[in-house]
Scaffold this active site. Structure first.
Site, PDB file in Angstrom:
ATOM      1  N   CYS A  81     -46.515  29.729 -32.135  1.00 27.15           N
ATOM      2  CA  CYS A  81     -47.335  28.720 -32.807  1.00 27.15           C
ATOM      3  C   CYS A  81     -46.696  27.336 -32.642  1.00 27.15           C
ATOM      4  O   CYS A  81     -45.624  27.191 -32.051  1.00 27.15           O
ATOM      5  CB  CYS A  81     -47.465  29.069 -34.295  1.00 27.15           C
ATOM      6  SG  CYS A  81     -45.931  28.782 -35.223  1.00 27.15           S
ATOM      7  N   CYS A 115     -43.038  27.141 -34.203  1.00 31.53           N
ATOM      8  CA  CYS A 115     -42.030  27.825 -33.390  1.00 31.53           C
ATOM      9  C   CYS A 115     -41.829  27.115 -32.056  1.00 31.53           C
ATOM     10  O   CYS A 115     -40.705  27.005 -31.564  1.00 31.53           O
ATOM     11  CB  CYS A 115     -42.399  29.292 -33.217  1.00 31.53           C
ATOM     12  SG  CYS A 115     -42.410  30.183 -34.810  1.00 31.53           S
ATOM     13  N   SER A 166     -47.538  34.846 -28.646  1.00 28.91           N
ATOM     14  CA  SER A 166     -47.469  33.451 -28.224  1.00 28.91           C
ATOM     15  C   SER A 166     -47.039  32.554 -29.392  1.00 28.91           C
ATOM     16  O   SER A 166     -47.589  32.646 -30.477  1.00 28.91           O
ATOM     17  CB  SER A 166     -48.854  33.033 -27.704  1.00 28.91           C
ATOM     18  OG  SER A 166     -48.819  31.758 -27.136  1.00 28.91           O
ATOM     19  N   GLU A 180     -39.911  34.190 -34.584  1.00 29.00           N
ATOM     20  CA  GLU A 180     -38.997  33.365 -33.807  1.00 29.00           C
ATOM     21  C   GLU A 180     -38.005  32.642 -34.714  1.00 29.00           C
ATOM     22  O   GLU A 180     -36.807  32.559 -34.409  1.00 29.00           O
ATOM     23  CB  GLU A 180     -39.781  32.333 -32.972  1.00 29.00           C
ATOM     24  CG  GLU A 180     -40.742  32.942 -31.983  1.00 29.00           C
ATOM     25  CD  GLU A 180     -42.156  33.158 -32.525  1.00 29.00           C
ATOM     26  OE1 GLU A 180     -43.084  33.220 -31.714  1.00 29.00           O
ATOM     27  OE2 GLU A 180     -42.331  33.278 -33.768  1.00 29.00           O
ATOM     28  N   HIS A 207     -41.490  32.841 -39.460  1.00 32.21           N
ATOM     29  CA  HIS A 207     -42.157  33.546 -38.371  1.00 32.21           C
ATOM     30  C   HIS A 207     -41.075  34.329 -37.626  1.00 32.21           C
ATOM     31  O   HIS A 207     -39.876  34.109 -37.832  1.00 32.21           O
ATOM     32  CB  HIS A 207     -42.840  32.567 -37.434  1.00 32.21           C
ATOM     33  CG  HIS A 207     -44.134  32.038 -37.970  1.00 32.21           C
ATOM     34  ND1 HIS A 207     -44.972  31.265 -37.203  1.00 32.21           N
ATOM     35  CD2 HIS A 207     -44.745  32.177 -39.166  1.00 32.21           C
ATOM     36  CE1 HIS A 207     -46.046  30.944 -37.918  1.00 32.21           C
ATOM     37  NE2 HIS A 207     -45.916  31.488 -39.122  1.00 32.21           N
TER      38      HIS A 207
END
Length: 146
Positions: free
Chosen positions: A80, A83, A78, A53, A51
């Site tokens: 998950c 992360c 936002s 991040e 992802h």
């Protein structure tokens, strides 16, 4: 005027989209310097965990715990559960989120653990995700585990 670090995360999201991936970008910042930047590379690298991040943290390289505890993570969407767990594991004290209208991650969990969560609700972030979800719903659902 938009924060320069959020701008850098948005630029990463756009790179991901241009590469045929999911438009989520992130940067990790320590003392006003970007340590690492990244974008969602699940499609591009055939990864199950990259992802935005996670890619930013990976690109920052190994850091001492004290560095993470003084850092800010910027992300266009936002975070998950995966992360969020990483943010908590490394003790990152602040997360700046581009938007949470198209996906609400684990912001309440972050706050409950003392992380400062700032949601900007940036129009460009919102529109980028809305457009992507509309055109790639199957890929989006795969990314969020649906």
């Amino acid at each position: 005027m938009r924060d320069a670090f959020l701008e850098a995360a948005i630029k990463e999201a756009k790179i991901g989209l241009q590469e045929g991936g999911i438009p989520i970008g992130s940067v990790i910042v320590h003392r006003n310097k970007i340590l690492g930047k990244g974008h969602n590379k699940r499609v591009q690298d055939g990864s199950v965990i990259l992802h935005g991040e996670m890619d930013a943290l990976e690109n920052a390289g190994r850091q001492n715990a004290s560095v993470y505890k003084e850092s800010v993570l910027y992300t266009t969407l936002s975070p998950c559960s995966m992360c969020t767990g990483t943010i908590l594991l490394y003790g990152i004290p602040k997360v700046v989120i581009g938007e949470h209208q198209t996906f609400m991650g684990e912001e309440d969990l972050l706050r409950s653990k003392g992380v400062e969560v700032v949601v900007v609700n940036d129009e460009e972030c919102i529109e980028m995700m809305k457009t992507f979800i509309k055109h790639q719903p199957k890929l989006w659902n795969e990314d969020i585990g649906v």
